[in-house]
Design a protein around this motif. Structure first.
Motif, PDB file in Angstrom:
ATOM      1  N   ARG A  99       0.810  -1.214   0.000  1.00 38.04           N
ATOM      2  CA  ARG A  99       0.000   0.000   0.000  1.00 38.04           C
ATOM      3  C   ARG A  99       0.848   1.272   0.000  1.00 38.04           C
ATOM      4  NH1 ARG A  99      -5.078  -1.642   4.083  1.00 38.04           N
ATOM      5  NH2 ARG A  99      -6.044  -3.092   2.582  1.00 38.04           N
ATOM      6  N   GLY A 100       2.093   1.138   0.415  1.00 43.66           N
ATOM      7  CA  GLY A 100       2.987   2.287   0.398  1.00 43.66           C
ATOM      8  C   GLY A 100       3.785   2.406  -0.886  1.00 43.66           C
ATOM      9  N   GLY A 101       3.553   1.500  -1.834  1.00 41.60           N
ATOM     10  CA  GLY A 101       4.310   1.495  -3.083  1.00 41.60           C
ATOM     11  C   GLY A 101       3.856   2.586  -4.035  1.00 41.60           C
ATOM     12  N   ARG A 102       4.635   2.764  -5.087  1.00 39.17           N
ATOM     13  CA  ARG A 102       4.266   3.753  -6.098  1.00 39.17           C
ATOM     14  C   ARG A 102       4.233   3.091  -7.477  1.00 39.17           C
ATOM     15  NH1 ARG A 102       9.561   7.675  -7.090  1.00 39.17           N
ATOM     16  NH2 ARG A 102      10.935   6.091  -8.010  1.00 39.17           N
ATOM     17  N   LYS A 103       3.596   3.751  -8.397  1.00 37.49           N
ATOM     18  CA  LYS A 103       3.476   3.227  -9.752  1.00 37.49           C
ATOM     19  C   LYS A 103       4.839   3.220 -10.432  1.00 37.49           C
ATOM     20  CE  LYS A 103      -1.192   5.129 -10.436  1.00 37.49           C
ATOM     21  NZ  LYS A 103      -1.258   5.950  -9.192  1.00 37.49           N
ATOM     22  N   ASN A 104       5.055   2.205 -11.272  1.00 42.71           N
ATOM     23  CA  ASN A 104       6.252   2.238 -12.100  1.00 42.71           C
ATOM     24  C   ASN A 104       6.031   3.174 -13.288  1.00 42.71           C
ATOM     25  OD1 ASN A 104       5.191   0.780 -14.442  1.00 42.71           O
ATOM     26  ND2 ASN A 104       5.480  -1.137 -13.327  1.00 42.71           N
ATOM     27  N   ILE A 105       7.054   3.314 -14.132  1.00 42.86           N
ATOM     28  CA  ILE A 105       6.986   4.275 -15.230  1.00 42.86           C
ATOM     29  C   ILE A 105       5.792   4.000 -16.144  1.00 42.86           C
ATOM     30  CG2 ILE A 105       8.168   5.048 -17.335  1.00 42.86           C
ATOM     31  CD1 ILE A 105      10.813   4.585 -15.813  1.00 42.86           C
TER      32      ILE A 105
END
Length: 233
Positions: A119-125
């Protein structure tokens, strides 16, 4: 001598619709070519995929999947009354999709992943580009072209997700409870693609809309493959 080949148009399928499906079919072939070059999917195919690969895939997909229902809802809000059927379909679709990310989260935890990290992750490119495009397009008046996005995204669920799930199970010895997200989407997205086909053959789609649908499908196909190519980047 001239032969009259005139046929009552009511007896013939829509040429425009047939052309639209042919054009979308070409986009799908291009997508398959891009997917065949994705390293993780190559490892899945040749049996060298690892549990870390699967965990990374779910981690990266979740960051985009969580945006699915919001962009569909935004698109629904931008259809006017003359596009009532499309607005109603988008509202139904958003309601059906808004819990999908929770299934993915359960699968991620079931294979040893941290829910807090997920849930703390971010989207990749690729996911950044895909979600950005979807929200931008959904903000347009009467964003009919998003039917092309649905053709790609729902098509992947209906045609590829269950196969991927089965292969992950075969290679990694996973239980059904660890690949539920992908298994679920075979049935759910098959139903959605049936709904989509009904819309595309309903007579609501004119030539201009068909062009928008195909263009949107092209962009989404490339960006979806890109998010699989750019895992963790």
């Amino acid at each position: 001598m001239t032969t009259d080949t005139t046929t009552d148009s009511t007896d013939m399928p829509s040429t425009d619709t047939g052309t639209l499906f042919e054009r979308l079919g070409e986009v799908w072939v291009e997508l398959e070519e891009h997917l065949a070059r994705v390293p993780l999917l190559q490892r899945l195919d040749d049996g060298t995929v690892t549990i870390d690969d699967y965990r990374r895939l779910l981690f990266n997909l979740r960051q985009q999947v969580v945006d699915g229902s919001p962009w569909i809802s935004r698109a629904a809000s931008n259809f006017d009354i003359e596009h009532f059927e499309l607005r109603a379909a988008a509202i139904r679709h958003a309601e059906e999709e808004h819990r999908d990310f929770l299934m993915l989260e359960r699968d991620y935890v079931a294979i040893g992943g941290s829910l807090a990290d997920l849930r703390g992750g971010r989207k990749n490119i690729g996911s950044e580009a895909l979600s950005g495009y979807m929200f931008h397009y959904a903000d347009q008046p009467n964003p009919v072209g998003l039917l092309g996005a649905m053709f790609i995204i729902e098509g992947l669920g209906a045609k590829r997700a269950a196969g991927w799930a089965g292969r992950f199970q075969e290679v990694l010895g996973l239980a059904g409870s660890q690949v539920h997200f992908m298994q679920y989407h075979q049935e759910a997205d098959s139903e959605h693609t049936g709904d989509l086909e009904a819309i595309l053959t309903s007579g609501m789609i004119d030539d201009a809309a068909a062009d928008e649908i195909v263009r949107c499908a092209q962009v989404v196909a490339r960006l979806y493959a890109l998010q699989l190519e750019e895992l963790d980047h």
